[in-house]
Design a protein around this motif. Structure first.
Motif, mmCIF file in Angstrom:
data_model
loop_
_atom_site.group_PDB
_atom_site.id
_atom_site.type_symbol
_atom_site.label_atom_id
_atom_site.label_comp_id
_atom_site.label_asym_id
_atom_site.label_seq_id
_atom_site.Cartn_x
_atom_site.Cartn_y
_atom_site.Cartn_z
ATOM 1 N N VAL A 151 4.294 89.527 -34.468
ATOM 2 C CA VAL A 151 3.027 90.018 -33.905
ATOM 3 C C VAL A 151 1.837 89.248 -34.451
ATOM 4 C CG1 VAL A 151 3.944 92.335 -33.532
ATOM 5 C CG2 VAL A 151 2.630 91.857 -35.599
ATOM 6 N N ARG A 152 2.040 88.447 -35.484
ATOM 7 C CA ARG A 152 0.964 87.639 -36.045
ATOM 8 C C ARG A 152 0.893 86.324 -35.260
ATOM 9 N NH1 ARG A 152 0.369 90.836 -40.333
ATOM 10 N NH2 ARG A 152 2.147 91.406 -41.593
ATOM 11 N N ILE A 153 -0.195 86.121 -34.538
ATOM 12 C CA ILE A 153 -0.328 84.933 -33.688
ATOM 13 C C ILE A 153 -1.660 84.251 -34.004
ATOM 14 C CG2 ILE A 153 -0.411 84.051 -31.330
ATOM 15 C CD1 ILE A 153 1.099 86.607 -30.480
ATOM 16 N N LEU A 154 -1.583 82.964 -34.291
ATOM 17 C CA LEU A 154 -2.766 82.166 -34.575
ATOM 18 C C LEU A 154 -3.078 81.295 -33.364
ATOM 19 C CD1 LEU A 154 -4.788 81.169 -36.817
ATOM 20 C CD2 LEU A 154 -3.170 79.302 -37.161
ATOM 21 N N ALA A 155 -4.353 81.155 -33.045
ATOM 22 C CA ALA A 155 -4.786 80.287 -31.956
ATOM 23 C C ALA A 155 -5.590 79.131 -32.544
ATOM 24 C CB ALA A 155 -5.636 81.069 -30.961
ATOM 25 N N ILE A 156 -5.158 77.906 -32.269
ATOM 26 C CA ILE A 156 -5.911 76.704 -32.639
ATOM 27 C C ILE A 156 -6.702 76.310 -31.397
ATOM 28 C CG2 ILE A 156 -5.809 74.310 -33.434
ATOM 29 C CD1 ILE A 156 -4.755 76.354 -35.479
ATOM 30 N N ASP A 157 -7.998 76.537 -31.433
ATOM 31 C CA ASP A 157 -8.818 76.311 -30.247
ATOM 32 C C ASP A 157 -9.192 74.845 -30.070
ATOM 33 O OD1 ASP A 157 -10.258 77.524 -27.981
ATOM 34 O OD2 ASP A 157 -11.950 76.584 -28.988
ATOM 35 N N CYS A 158 -9.445 74.147 -31.167
ATOM 36 C CA CYS A 158 -9.704 72.712 -31.041
ATOM 37 C C CYS A 158 -9.397 72.019 -32.360
ATOM 38 C CB CYS A 158 -11.133 72.430 -30.595
ATOM 39 S SG CYS A 158 -12.392 72.769 -31.828
ATOM 40 N N ALA A 198 -6.194 77.475 -26.013
ATOM 41 C CA ALA A 198 -5.790 77.210 -27.394
ATOM 42 C C ALA A 198 -4.287 76.988 -27.485
ATOM 43 C CB ALA A 198 -6.197 78.397 -28.272
ATOM 44 N N VAL A 199 -3.870 76.314 -28.546
ATOM 45 C CA VAL A 199 -2.460 76.202 -28.898
ATOM 46 C C VAL A 199 -2.145 77.422 -29.758
ATOM 47 C CG1 VAL A 199 -0.759 74.891 -30.216
ATOM 48 C CG2 VAL A 199 -2.446 73.683 -28.833
ATOM 49 N N LEU A 200 -1.123 78.186 -29.367
ATOM 50 C CA LEU A 200 -0.766 79.392 -30.106
ATOM 51 C C LEU A 200 0.391 79.119 -31.053
ATOM 52 C CD1 LEU A 200 -0.916 82.068 -27.260
ATOM 53 C CD2 LEU A 200 -2.737 81.296 -28.793
ATOM 54 N N ILE A 201 0.274 79.666 -32.254
ATOM 55 C CA ILE A 201 1.370 79.562 -33.217
ATOM 56 C C ILE A 201 2.019 80.927 -33.294
ATOM 57 C CG2 ILE A 201 2.032 79.112 -35.599
ATOM 58 C CD1 ILE A 201 -0.391 77.285 -35.801
ATOM 59 N N LYS A 202 3.143 81.028 -32.627
ATOM 60 C CA LYS A 202 3.979 82.216 -32.692
ATOM 61 C C LYS A 202 5.396 81.734 -32.464
ATOM 62 C CE LYS A 202 3.877 83.770 -27.905
ATOM 63 N NZ LYS A 202 3.624 84.917 -27.052
ATOM 64 N N GLY A 203 6.322 82.339 -33.103
ATOM 65 C CA GLY A 203 7.685 81.869 -32.947
ATOM 66 C C GLY A 203 8.651 82.768 -33.657
ATOM 67 N N ASN A 204 9.860 82.254 -33.828
ATOM 68 C CA ASN A 204 10.900 83.060 -34.443
ATOM 69 C C ASN A 204 11.596 82.334 -35.584
ATOM 70 O OD1 ASN A 204 12.190 81.185 -32.930
ATOM 71 N ND2 ASN A 204 13.264 82.606 -31.591
ATOM 72 N N ALA A 205 10.916 81.425 -36.225
ATOM 73 C CA ALA A 205 11.502 80.741 -37.386
ATOM 74 C C ALA A 205 11.601 81.739 -38.532
ATOM 75 C CB ALA A 205 10.631 79.560 -37.805
ATOM 76 N N ASN A 206 12.565 81.535 -39.414
ATOM 77 C CA ASN A 206 12.693 82.441 -40.562
ATOM 78 C C ASN A 206 12.316 81.760 -41.873
ATOM 79 O OD1 ASN A 206 14.873 80.798 -40.788
ATOM 80 N ND2 ASN A 206 16.402 82.375 -40.386
ATOM 81 N N TYR A 254 -8.619 81.065 -34.543
ATOM 82 C CA TYR A 254 -8.883 82.495 -34.544
ATOM 83 C C TYR A 254 -7.575 83.273 -34.446
ATOM 84 C CZ TYR A 254 -8.607 82.056 -29.402
ATOM 85 O OH TYR A 254 -8.210 81.771 -28.121
ATOM 86 N N GLN A 255 -7.639 84.522 -34.853
ATOM 87 C CA GLN A 255 -6.494 85.427 -34.749
ATOM 88 C C GLN A 255 -6.395 85.854 -33.293
ATOM 89 O OE1 GLN A 255 -6.905 88.905 -37.149
ATOM 90 N NE2 GLN A 255 -5.471 90.032 -35.917
ATOM 91 N N TYR A 256 -5.230 85.671 -32.706
ATOM 92 C CA TYR A 256 -5.052 85.934 -31.282
ATOM 93 C C TYR A 256 -4.683 87.390 -30.995
ATOM 94 C CZ TYR A 256 -3.312 85.307 -26.528
ATOM 95 O OH TYR A 256 -3.100 85.407 -25.186
ATOM 96 N N ASP A 257 -3.987 88.012 -31.928
ATOM 97 C CA ASP A 257 -3.509 89.370 -31.701
ATOM 98 C C ASP A 257 -4.147 90.329 -32.702
ATOM 99 O OD1 ASP A 257 -2.039 91.252 -30.310
ATOM 100 O OD2 ASP A 257 -0.128 90.243 -30.582
ATOM 101 N N LEU A 277 0.623 77.728 -24.910
ATOM 102 C CA LEU A 277 -0.814 77.637 -24.691
ATOM 103 C C LEU A 277 -1.321 78.985 -24.206
ATOM 104 C CD1 LEU A 277 -0.911 74.230 -22.798
ATOM 105 C CD2 LEU A 277 -1.464 74.647 -25.188
ATOM 106 N N GLY A 278 -2.539 79.308 -24.555
ATOM 107 C CA GLY A 278 -3.100 80.578 -24.110
ATOM 108 C C GLY A 278 -4.461 80.775 -24.720
ATOM 109 N N GLY A 279 -4.872 82.003 -24.739
ATOM 110 C CA GLY A 279 -6.148 82.318 -25.351
ATOM 111 C C GLY A 279 -7.310 82.013 -24.443
ATOM 112 N N ASN A 280 -8.451 82.418 -24.887
ATOM 113 C CA ASN A 280 -9.691 82.194 -24.154
ATOM 114 C C ASN A 280 -10.471 81.085 -24.828
ATOM 115 O OD1 ASN A 280 -9.227 84.410 -22.406
ATOM 116 N ND2 ASN A 280 -9.848 85.775 -24.063
ATOM 117 N N GLU A 281 -11.296 80.435 -24.047
ATOM 118 C CA GLU A 281 -12.177 79.419 -24.627
ATOM 119 C C GLU A 281 -13.192 80.118 -25.522
ATOM 120 O OE1 GLU A 281 -13.513 75.618 -25.399
ATOM 121 O OE2 GLU A 281 -11.701 76.309 -24.442
ATOM 122 N N VAL A 282 -13.405 79.576 -26.679
ATOM 123 C CA VAL A 282 -14.394 80.138 -27.595
ATOM 124 C C VAL A 282 -15.507 79.120 -27.797
ATOM 125 C CG1 VAL A 282 -12.763 81.655 -28.768
ATOM 126 C CG2 VAL A 282 -13.114 79.360 -29.638
ATOM 127 N N ALA A 283 -16.590 79.561 -28.345
ATOM 128 C CA ALA A 283 -17.745 78.680 -28.553
ATOM 129 C C ALA A 283 -17.494 77.767 -29.741
ATOM 130 C CB ALA A 283 -19.000 79.510 -28.780
#
Length: 180
Positions: A161-168, A58-66, A94-97, A43-49
């Protein structure tokens, strides 16, 4: 009179049980998980409108799957489709990084291990710019008693380095809880 009350109580119980079996939003439990492993959802990110006014990040999608098809997060919908004819999903993301990220939103049948519906690829290119992903699906009789999940799956080169944020996420117009 004594016989009528038990039949009335049994009928009321059956109606309330059927109503609980429908897909909905679980307000008590945290139904988010990673697809690729058992590690906790980040979890992370800032609240967006976005209109949810929850200030829950937001729920962040980042990981180390191949393997792209397994890197992402999912929300298990409580209940099963039952007699529900259609499900409508809407997510704000939104794009987090600093680097773009490409993903799909999927409706996944956990019971049968198949993708029921998915969006085309979405690409988040500008850091912090909020966009909307939508998906609708009409359930088939074969889905009636199945466990269903909403998935957000990476579709890029899996660079960490590619991180997606699901805000809602909204399911049939109702917000899903993001934060534990």
């Amino acid at each position: 009179m004594k016989i009528i009350i038990p039949f009335f109580a049994i009928g009321l119980f059956m109606i309330s049980s059927a109503a609980k079996a429908q897909i909905g939003i679980d307000k008590l439990n945290y139904n988010w998980s990673r697809i690729e492993n058992d590690l906790p959802v980040v979890l992370g990110g800032n609240e967006v409108a976005n209109g949810d006014a929850n200030k829950d990040g937001a729920v962040l999608i980042k990981g180390n799957a191949n393997i792209p098809t397994v890197q992402g997060v999912q929300y298990l919908l409580p209940g099963s489709p039952g007699n529900l004819k259609q499900i409508n999903l809407e997510a704000k993301y939104y794009q987090y990084d600093l680097s773009y990220v490409k993903f799909k939103m999927q409706l996944f049948d956990v019971t049968d291990n198949i993708v029921l519906a998915e969006t085309a690829d979405f690409v988040a290119k500008i850091q912090g710019e909020v966009a909307t992903a939508s998906l609708s699906y009409v359930f088939k009789p074969s889905n009636k008693h199945d466990q269903i999940a909403v998935r957000f799956v990476r579709e890029d080169d899996l660079n960490p380095v590619r991180i997606l944020a699901i805000d809602c996420l909204k399911v049939n117009g109702k917000f899903v809880k993001i934060k534990k």
